[in-house]
Design a protein around this motif. Structure first.
Motif, PDB file in Angstrom:
ATOM      1  N   LYS A  67       0.785  -1.212   0.000  1.00 31.05           N
ATOM      2  CA  LYS A  67       0.000   0.000   0.000  1.00 31.05           C
ATOM      3  C   LYS A  67       0.830   1.282   0.000  1.00 31.05           C
ATOM      4  CE  LYS A  67      -4.158  -1.950   2.044  1.00 31.05           C
ATOM      5  NZ  LYS A  67      -5.136  -1.862   3.142  1.00 31.05           N
ATOM      6  N   ALA A  68       2.071   1.222   0.465  1.00 32.02           N
ATOM      7  CA  ALA A  68       2.886   2.431   0.513  1.00 32.02           C
ATOM      8  C   ALA A  68       3.287   2.862  -0.879  1.00 32.02           C
ATOM      9  CB  ALA A  68       4.142   2.197   1.355  1.00 32.02           C
ATOM     10  N   SER A  69       3.200   4.156  -1.136  1.00 23.68           N
ATOM     11  CA  SER A  69       3.515   4.661  -2.467  1.00 23.68           C
ATOM     12  C   SER A  69       5.004   4.647  -2.727  1.00 23.68           C
ATOM     13  CB  SER A  69       2.991   6.097  -2.592  1.00 23.68           C
ATOM     14  OG  SER A  69       3.492   6.713  -3.749  1.00 23.68           O
ATOM     15  N   ASP A  70       5.394   4.249  -3.945  1.00 27.58           N
ATOM     16  CA  ASP A  70       6.807   4.239  -4.310  1.00 27.58           C
ATOM     17  C   ASP A  70       7.357   5.656  -4.450  1.00 27.58           C
ATOM     18  OD1 ASP A  70       6.947   1.525  -4.295  1.00 27.58           O
ATOM     19  OD2 ASP A  70       6.536   1.301  -6.436  1.00 27.58           O
ATOM     20  N   SER A  71       6.451   6.613  -4.635  1.00 31.54           N
ATOM     21  CA  SER A  71       6.901   7.993  -4.817  1.00 31.54           C
ATOM     22  C   SER A  71       6.758   8.780  -3.530  1.00 31.54           C
ATOM     23  CB  SER A  71       6.092   8.662  -5.931  1.00 31.54           C
ATOM     24  OG  SER A  71       4.710   8.637  -5.606  1.00 31.54           O
ATOM     25  N   SER A  72       7.012   8.098  -2.402  1.00 30.42           N
ATOM     26  CA  SER A  72       6.817   8.716  -1.096  1.00 30.42           C
ATOM     27  C   SER A  72       7.804   9.841  -0.864  1.00 30.42           C
ATOM     28  CB  SER A  72       6.978   7.678   0.008  1.00 30.42           C
ATOM     29  OG  SER A  72       8.292   7.183   0.008  1.00 30.42           O
ATOM     30  N   SER A  73       7.398  10.769   0.010  1.00 35.26           N
ATOM     31  CA  SER A  73       8.307  11.821   0.444  1.00 35.26           C
ATOM     32  C   SER A  73       8.362  11.800   1.951  1.00 35.26           C
ATOM     33  CB  SER A  73       7.812  13.191  -0.040  1.00 35.26           C
ATOM     34  OG  SER A  73       6.537  13.465   0.494  1.00 35.26           O
ATOM     35  N   THR A  74       9.547  11.964   2.517  1.00 35.99           N
ATOM     36  CA  THR A  74       9.674  11.921   3.968  1.00 35.99           C
ATOM     37  C   THR A  74       9.429  13.296   4.554  1.00 35.99           C
ATOM     38  OG1 THR A  74      12.008  12.428   3.979  1.00 35.99           O
ATOM     39  CG2 THR A  74      11.406  10.104   3.767  1.00 35.99           C
ATOM     40  N   ALA A  75       9.175  13.296   5.850  1.00 35.76           N
ATOM     41  CA  ALA A  75       8.895  14.555   6.538  1.00 35.76           C
ATOM     42  C   ALA A  75      10.104  15.464   6.558  1.00 35.76           C
ATOM     43  CB  ALA A  75       8.433  14.271   7.957  1.00 35.76           C
ATOM     44  N   SER A  76      11.287  14.920   6.328  1.00 34.27           N
ATOM     45  CA  SER A  76      12.503  15.719   6.449  1.00 34.27           C
ATOM     46  C   SER A  76      12.979  16.292   5.122  1.00 34.27           C
ATOM     47  CB  SER A  76      13.609  14.869   7.077  1.00 34.27           C
ATOM     48  OG  SER A  76      13.684  13.624   6.453  1.00 34.27           O
TER      49      SER A  76
ATOM     50  N   LEU B  61       1.071   4.363  11.526  1.00 32.95           N
ATOM     51  CA  LEU B  61       0.640   3.460  10.466  1.00 32.95           C
ATOM     52  C   LEU B  61       0.024   4.212   9.295  1.00 32.95           C
ATOM     53  CD1 LEU B  61      -0.813   0.578  12.616  1.00 32.95           C
ATOM     54  CD2 LEU B  61       0.896   0.305  10.825  1.00 32.95           C
ATOM     55  N   THR B  62      -0.738   5.229   9.605  1.00 22.78           N
ATOM     56  CA  THR B  62      -1.350   6.030   8.540  1.00 22.78           C
ATOM     57  C   THR B  62      -0.275   6.677   7.680  1.00 22.78           C
ATOM     58  OG1 THR B  62      -3.303   6.471   9.909  1.00 22.78           O
ATOM     59  CG2 THR B  62      -2.899   7.955   8.055  1.00 22.78           C
ATOM     60  N   ALA B  63       0.740   7.222   8.333  1.00 25.39           N
ATOM     61  CA  ALA B  63       1.832   7.857   7.585  1.00 25.39           C
ATOM     62  C   ALA B  63       2.601   6.833   6.760  1.00 25.39           C
ATOM     63  CB  ALA B  63       2.771   8.574   8.561  1.00 25.39           C
ATOM     64  N   LEU B  64       2.907   5.683   7.348  1.00 22.18           N
ATOM     65  CA  LEU B  64       3.675   4.663   6.632  1.00 22.18           C
ATOM     66  C   LEU B  64       2.910   4.136   5.433  1.00 22.18           C
ATOM     67  CD1 LEU B  64       5.087   2.627   9.669  1.00 22.18           C
ATOM     68  CD2 LEU B  64       6.400   4.062   8.101  1.00 22.18           C
ATOM     69  N   GLN B  65       1.627   3.907   5.589  1.00 23.22           N
ATOM     70  CA  GLN B  65       0.849   3.342   4.488  1.00 23.22           C
ATOM     71  C   GLN B  65       0.598   4.355   3.379  1.00 23.22           C
ATOM     72  OE1 GLN B  65      -2.530   1.544   6.666  1.00 23.22           O
ATOM     73  NE2 GLN B  65      -1.640  -0.403   6.086  1.00 23.22           N
ATOM     74  N   SER B  66       0.485   5.629   3.739  1.00 25.29           N
ATOM     75  CA  SER B  66       0.273   6.649   2.709  1.00 25.29           C
ATOM     76  C   SER B  66       1.584   7.059   2.048  1.00 25.29           C
ATOM     77  CB  SER B  66      -0.395   7.881   3.334  1.00 25.29           C
ATOM     78  OG  SER B  66       0.514   8.564   4.183  1.00 25.29           O
ATOM     79  N   GLY B  67       2.695   6.892   2.781  1.00 23.61           N
ATOM     80  CA  GLY B  67       3.986   7.298   2.255  1.00 23.61           C
ATOM     81  C   GLY B  67       4.209   8.797   2.306  1.00 23.61           C
ATOM     82  N   ARG B  68       3.358   9.515   3.039  1.00 22.93           N
ATOM     83  CA  ARG B  68       3.461  10.972   3.116  1.00 22.93           C
ATOM     84  C   ARG B  68       3.820  11.404   4.537  1.00 22.93           C
ATOM     85  NH1 ARG B  68      -1.012  10.210  -0.175  1.00 22.93           N
ATOM     86  NH2 ARG B  68      -2.450  10.444   1.584  1.00 22.93           N
ATOM     87  N   ASP B  69       4.706  12.389   4.623  1.00 21.25           N
ATOM     88  CA  ASP B  69       5.117  12.954   5.919  1.00 21.25           C
ATOM     89  C   ASP B  69       5.606  11.870   6.878  1.00 21.25           C
ATOM     90  OD1 ASP B  69       4.425  15.568   5.146  1.00 21.25           O
ATOM     91  OD2 ASP B  69       2.319  15.173   5.620  1.00 21.25           O
ATOM     92  N   VAL B  70       6.382  10.941   6.351  1.00 23.06           N
ATOM     93  CA  VAL B  70       6.905   9.853   7.181  1.00 23.06           C
ATOM     94  C   VAL B  70       8.209  10.307   7.835  1.00 23.06           C
ATOM     95  CG1 VAL B  70       7.559   7.417   7.243  1.00 23.06           C
ATOM     96  CG2 VAL B  70       5.907   8.226   5.538  1.00 23.06           C
ATOM     97  N   PRO B  71       8.408  10.037   9.122  1.00 26.42           N
ATOM     98  CA  PRO B  71       9.663  10.438   9.770  1.00 26.42           C
ATOM     99  C   PRO B  71      10.839   9.607   9.264  1.00 26.42           C
ATOM    100  CG  PRO B  71       8.389   9.035  11.233  1.00 26.42           C
ATOM    101  CD  PRO B  71       7.501   9.321  10.045  1.00 26.42           C
TER     102      PRO B  71
END
Length: 435
Positions: free
Chosen positions: A26-35, A92-102
């Motif tokens: 479910k995590a997007s390959d084009s994720s961006s981290t919070a940093s 979990l919400t952040a990890l699965q969406s791939g957005r704003d992940v620490p």
């Protein structure tokens, strides 16, 4: 650690299991981290530069960040702390969406098994982390490993427990407050039962040796076989012996029958109406030490088998753009410098065995006076079986604690308890083979 953190360990976290069921896809390959886009690489001068984001439920992470930044002024560390009852869902919400992940996130012992094999955690072994934990307490090292044996999370501490006692109460009912002598007096459950009978008789039933027969759940929980083997429920035969011991403790008036964390439980810890309380080393905040009135009044003895309670682990997000810098942070907290600082400032026991050994003869804690409190912890913690976490163990242990606890209260037959326990497990985990 705080009280809320301890309570988290005994709660079933079914939501985590359900949300992680499809975590890999479910995590997007084009994720961006919070940093953002910081490289996290060391500058040519060797100075670390960059920005890290850490998510936690544990306030002491702020001190870690401060210490790391003091050593590396080119780095900024943004610590985001969330309430424990919200943390898992938010993570979990952040990890699965791939957005704003620490870049780095914390995992508590009670649910690390539900994350450790996911694709969200970086393989730290491949980054050189085996060298970081080579001197670690075995159980602490193993709890950060996925089922394939790779390190995916590392803790900076261990969480050993012991029997805490008020010295005056021990002298009155045990005849001594010497920790080595007390340890010998309670080195087996048979000894505890006989000693408990004497304490109850000598006090006219007003004082008990231990808080609750349920203490055995904590002490024996990680000294037994895993609850699941090859997809099948596994009930270690040792649990029958433990259950019978609990019945004997209750029948002989050895325990005060005080529920964990109840008002009476806390009072007994502080007023001496119970001689021994099983406690993790980090729980000193539960002692009433206003105006230093408890200073030097406690001792700690070894339990029949070593146990631990809780623990916080840190992993690196697999898609973080700052892996190298994040690894430098993990390297720092796994090292002797930080763990020595943490021991001296908070009393949290180290995860690194070298830090234990360096302090065995010198470390003192205000509550325990001149006792070398690391000694009983170290002698037991190194013997705790090293077992990898899994997604079932903590939830199943919680169910056993409830069903068996009710059985002790109602003096039920072990076979009947097991029958009810199996029904609970089958309803919660229909994919498991429960015969």
């Amino acid at each position: 650690m705080k009280t809320k953190k301890w309570l988290m360990m005994v709660l079933s976290v079914l939501l985590v299991g359900s949300m992680l069921a499809g975590c890999g896809s479910k995590a997007s390959d084009s994720s961006s981290t919070a940093s953002g886009d910081d490289s996290g690489k060391a500058a040519e001068s060797g100075e670390l530069k960059g920005h890290l984001v850490i998510w936690t439920f544990f306030d002491q992470v702020k001190d870690m960040a401060d210490q790391f930044q003091a050593k590396n002024p080119g780095v900024t560390v943004d610590v985001k702390m969330f309430p424990g009852d919200q943390y898992q869902t938010k993570l979990l919400t952040a990890l699965q969406s791939g957005r704003d992940v620490p870049d780095i996130f914390d995992l508590e012992r009670g649910y690390i098994g539900k994350f450790i094999d996911s694709k969200f955690l970086t393989d730290l072994s491949a980054m050189g982390a085996e060298d970081l934990v080579k001197d670690y307490i075995p159980y602490v090292q193993e709890l950060g490993r996925s089922q394939d044996g790779k390190l995916r999370a590392i803790s900076d501490h261990s969480s050993p427990g012991g029997f805490w006692y008020l010295r005056d109460t021990a002298k009155k009912y045990l005849g001594t407050d010497d920790p080595d002598k007390v340890s010998d007096m309670v080195s087996s459950w048979d000894k505890i039962i006989e000693l408990g009978k004497k304490v109850a008789a000598d006090s006219g039933g007003k004082v008990h040796l231990i808080q609750n027969a349920g203490d055995l759940f904590d002490i024996e929980a990680y000294n037994t076989q895993p609850w699941v083997k090859d997809g099948k429920l596994n009930i270690d035969p040792k649990w029958q012996t433990i259950y019978q011991t609990q019945l004997d403790i209750r029948k002989n008036n050895v325990d005060a029958k005080l529920p964990f964390m109840s008002a009476g439980w806390g009072n007994a810890l502080n007023d001496g109406s119970v001689v021994l309380t099983s406690m993790p080393a980090w729980a000193g905040f539960m002692v009433d030490n206003k105006d230093d009135k408890a200073k030097g009044k406690y001792g700690v003895a070894k339990t029949p088998e070593g146990f631990y309670s809780g623990g916080t682990y840190r992993g690196i997000y697999e898609k973080s753009k700052n892996k190298d810098l994040a690894y430098e942070f993990i390297k720092y907290i796994a090292g002797e410098e930080w763990q020595q600082h943490n021991l001296e400032k908070t009393g949290n026991m180290p995860g690194n065995g070298k830090v234990y050994e360096a302090n065995l003869d010198t470390y003192k804690s205000p509550l325990f006076g001149d006792e070398n409190v690391l000694k009983p912890y170290y002698e037991t913690v190194v013997k705790i079986p090293a077992t990898k976490p899994d997604k079932y163990g903590e939830d199943i242990m919680s169910k056993w604690r409830k069903v068996a606890g009710d059985g002790v209260t109602n003096n039920r037959n072990f076979d009947d308890v097991v029958t009810d326990f199996k029904k609970e497990v089958k309803n919660a985990f229909p994919e498991l083979n429960v015969d």
